[in-house]
Design a protein around this motif. Sequence first.
Motif, PDB file in Angstrom:
ATOM      1  N   ALA A  56      22.632  -5.313 -80.010  1.00 19.25           N
ATOM      2  CA  ALA A  56      22.334  -6.643 -79.155  1.00 19.25           C
ATOM      3  C   ALA A  56      21.356  -6.569 -78.090  1.00 19.25           C
ATOM      4  O   ALA A  56      20.587  -7.405 -77.456  1.00 19.25           O
ATOM      5  CB  ALA A  56      23.576  -7.536 -78.772  1.00 19.25           C
ATOM      6  N   ASP A  57      21.126  -5.466 -77.844  1.00 23.74           N
ATOM      7  CA  ASP A  57      20.362  -4.942 -76.469  1.00 23.74           C
ATOM      8  C   ASP A  57      18.889  -5.580 -77.015  1.00 23.74           C
ATOM      9  O   ASP A  57      18.390  -5.302 -78.026  1.00 23.74           O
ATOM     10  CB  ASP A  57      20.212  -3.494 -76.271  1.00 23.74           C
ATOM     11  CG  ASP A  57      19.391  -3.212 -75.011  1.00 23.74           C
ATOM     12  OD1 ASP A  57      18.158  -3.843 -74.935  1.00 23.74           O
ATOM     13  OD2 ASP A  57      20.015  -2.654 -74.083  1.00 23.74           O
ATOM     14  N   PRO A  58      18.222  -6.355 -75.887  1.00 28.27           N
ATOM     15  CA  PRO A  58      16.719  -6.781 -76.373  1.00 28.27           C
ATOM     16  C   PRO A  58      15.674  -5.652 -76.763  1.00 28.27           C
ATOM     17  O   PRO A  58      14.898  -5.662 -77.550  1.00 28.27           O
ATOM     18  CB  PRO A  58      16.278  -7.652 -75.105  1.00 28.27           C
ATOM     19  CG  PRO A  58      17.611  -8.164 -74.575  1.00 28.27           C
ATOM     20  CD  PRO A  58      18.670  -6.794 -74.961  1.00 28.27           C
ATOM     21  N   GLU A  59      15.821  -4.558 -75.997  1.00 28.29           N
ATOM     22  CA  GLU A  59      15.158  -3.353 -76.392  1.00 28.29           C
ATOM     23  C   GLU A  59      15.563  -2.645 -77.607  1.00 28.29           C
ATOM     24  O   GLU A  59      14.401  -2.495 -78.214  1.00 28.29           O
ATOM     25  CB  GLU A  59      15.348  -2.171 -74.932  1.00 28.29           C
ATOM     26  CG  GLU A  59      14.684  -2.382 -73.891  1.00 28.29           C
ATOM     27  CD  GLU A  59      14.957  -0.955 -73.204  1.00 28.29           C
ATOM     28  OE1 GLU A  59      13.989  -0.280 -72.842  1.00 28.29           O
ATOM     29  OE2 GLU A  59      16.007  -1.016 -72.600  1.00 28.29           O
ATOM     30  N   ILE A  90      16.492  -4.713 -80.291  1.00 29.14           N
ATOM     31  CA  ILE A  90      15.809  -5.484 -81.180  1.00 29.14           C
ATOM     32  C   ILE A  90      14.407  -5.327 -81.360  1.00 29.14           C
ATOM     33  O   ILE A  90      13.789  -5.405 -82.453  1.00 29.14           O
ATOM     34  CB  ILE A  90      16.389  -7.141 -80.771  1.00 29.14           C
ATOM     35  CG1 ILE A  90      18.058  -7.134 -80.734  1.00 29.14           C
ATOM     36  CG2 ILE A  90      15.686  -8.109 -81.658  1.00 29.14           C
ATOM     37  CD1 ILE A  90      18.576  -8.368 -80.214  1.00 29.14           C
ATOM     38  N   THR A  91      13.880  -5.183 -80.080  1.00 30.79           N
ATOM     39  CA  THR A  91      12.266  -5.190 -80.343  1.00 30.79           C
ATOM     40  C   THR A  91      11.828  -3.835 -80.876  1.00 30.79           C
ATOM     41  O   THR A  91      10.774  -4.052 -81.756  1.00 30.79           O
ATOM     42  CB  THR A  91      11.779  -5.314 -78.882  1.00 30.79           C
ATOM     43  OG1 THR A  91      11.998  -6.411 -77.989  1.00 30.79           O
ATOM     44  CG2 THR A  91      10.238  -5.122 -78.697  1.00 30.79           C
ATOM     45  N   ALA A  92      12.542  -2.957 -80.512  1.00 27.64           N
ATOM     46  CA  ALA A  92      12.208  -1.606 -81.253  1.00 27.64           C
ATOM     47  C   ALA A  92      12.239  -1.423 -82.809  1.00 27.64           C
ATOM     48  O   ALA A  92      11.524  -0.969 -83.519  1.00 27.64           O
ATOM     49  CB  ALA A  92      13.090  -0.422 -80.665  1.00 27.64           C
ATOM     50  N   CYS A  93      13.400  -2.386 -83.086  1.00 21.09           N
ATOM     51  CA  CYS A  93      13.671  -2.200 -84.628  1.00 21.09           C
ATOM     52  C   CYS A  93      12.814  -3.308 -85.161  1.00 21.09           C
ATOM     53  O   CYS A  93      12.054  -2.770 -86.140  1.00 21.09           O
ATOM     54  CB  CYS A  93      15.236  -2.688 -84.869  1.00 21.09           C
ATOM     55  SG  CYS A  93      16.314  -1.649 -84.400  1.00 21.09           S
TER      56      CYS A  93
END
Length: 442
Positions: free
Chosen positions: A16-19, A21-24
């Motif tokens: 759930a970490d925004p980092e 999510i963005t990386a994926c």
Amino acid sequence: MPNPSHIPELPARLLADPEMITACRDRDFSKIFTLVRRAGLYPYLIAQRTGLTPSRVGEVISKKRKLRDMQVIERVSDGLRVPGHMLGLARRPWEAPAAGSPAAKPEAVVPASSLHTVQPVSAIPGTDLDSILTAATGPRLSPSTLRALHSSIEDYWRRDDEHGGEVLRPAVVGQLRYVVDLIKEASEGAYRDSLFGIAAELARLTGWIYFDARQYSQARTYFAESLQLAKAINDRPFMANVLACMSLQATYEDKLADAVALSTAAQDTAREHGATPRVMSMLSMREAFAHASMSSHGARLAAHASLAEAHRQFERISPEDPDPAWVTYFDEPKLIVDTGIAHGRLGEAQVAEPLIADALQREDARNQRGRAFHAFWLATTQLQRGNVDQACSTATLSLETASSVGSERVMGHLRDFQSQLAPYSQQPEAVAFRTRLRAALQ
């Protein structure tokens, strides 16, 4: 590589970490591999779980290499237990919902009869667009709603041509789920029928995206779903269009008898509804492709007959024809280049080369994937004629164009071209192309 069913999942907080999510979303595997260290997954464990070598994992982390191959990305998803939708993939086999939950039903194509009773389409994978789409409360259907949905599909196809469909897949699947939800809200009538048609188009587009990524099993699932959605409103021409897509995929999978049968079924289905000459021309061309990929004398004759029928139907086209929007791409340059490719498949390079070269000069420069694909076929026919220097130059043009488009199908063709260069492997032009291709695939 360990059995995915025995691999512990990543902590929910990390997923759930925004980092993360963005990386994926960006498929930034350097960042992903760095972040999973928080769960105790260091490079040697990442390598063990994903089937990569430790050195390659280190190169990815240091950004010296990128992961583009879909099979490798799927191994990363399975090995690290990153949910498929986070990486733009279908739901992975190990992502089984909790027993007894509504989503615990096995994924399958939904029968058309159940669509009439407004059951959810369980075959559609999850997507992080859900949170956005569910924010729409009480959608009000109107002609402008339908126009907006059709406009978005046109935009998806344009972007697919220009950039490839892989990055679009989560958005397209999300919109498909949204339209299916709208169907549940709609009363019987024209709006509901239009929504079924839009959902059928989105399912076909999703199938096409998976096909272009050479993920054939997923493509078949969505093509079958598209057929059912179109059947629910008896849209026979669109059903024929989907059958033609399935025929082309069967050609790629070397299931040539199936490819012929599907293309024939497509023509029969379209003919029952009085399809326009442009539609029949396109469908005849698909049959020509299927026959041209066979080696028998009878198949060669059938391919020439299908080509002649495609041209005969094209000559009957009138500006007043009520062509559906999905077939308007089949214009004269497309007819010419497909004719050239069919002759190329038949080994008739002398006929094929000028046709493909002419079409390349005339077709829309924005269709990057199409131009890369057609340049590959031009290079193939040039090589068949013994023009190694020219063939390698054209193949390099195809590679440069393909590098800006996410299409595993085109890259697969270029790997095939490299194999065709084997008799000339020591020639400088062949060596240069092989070096460029290797660099592009890293």
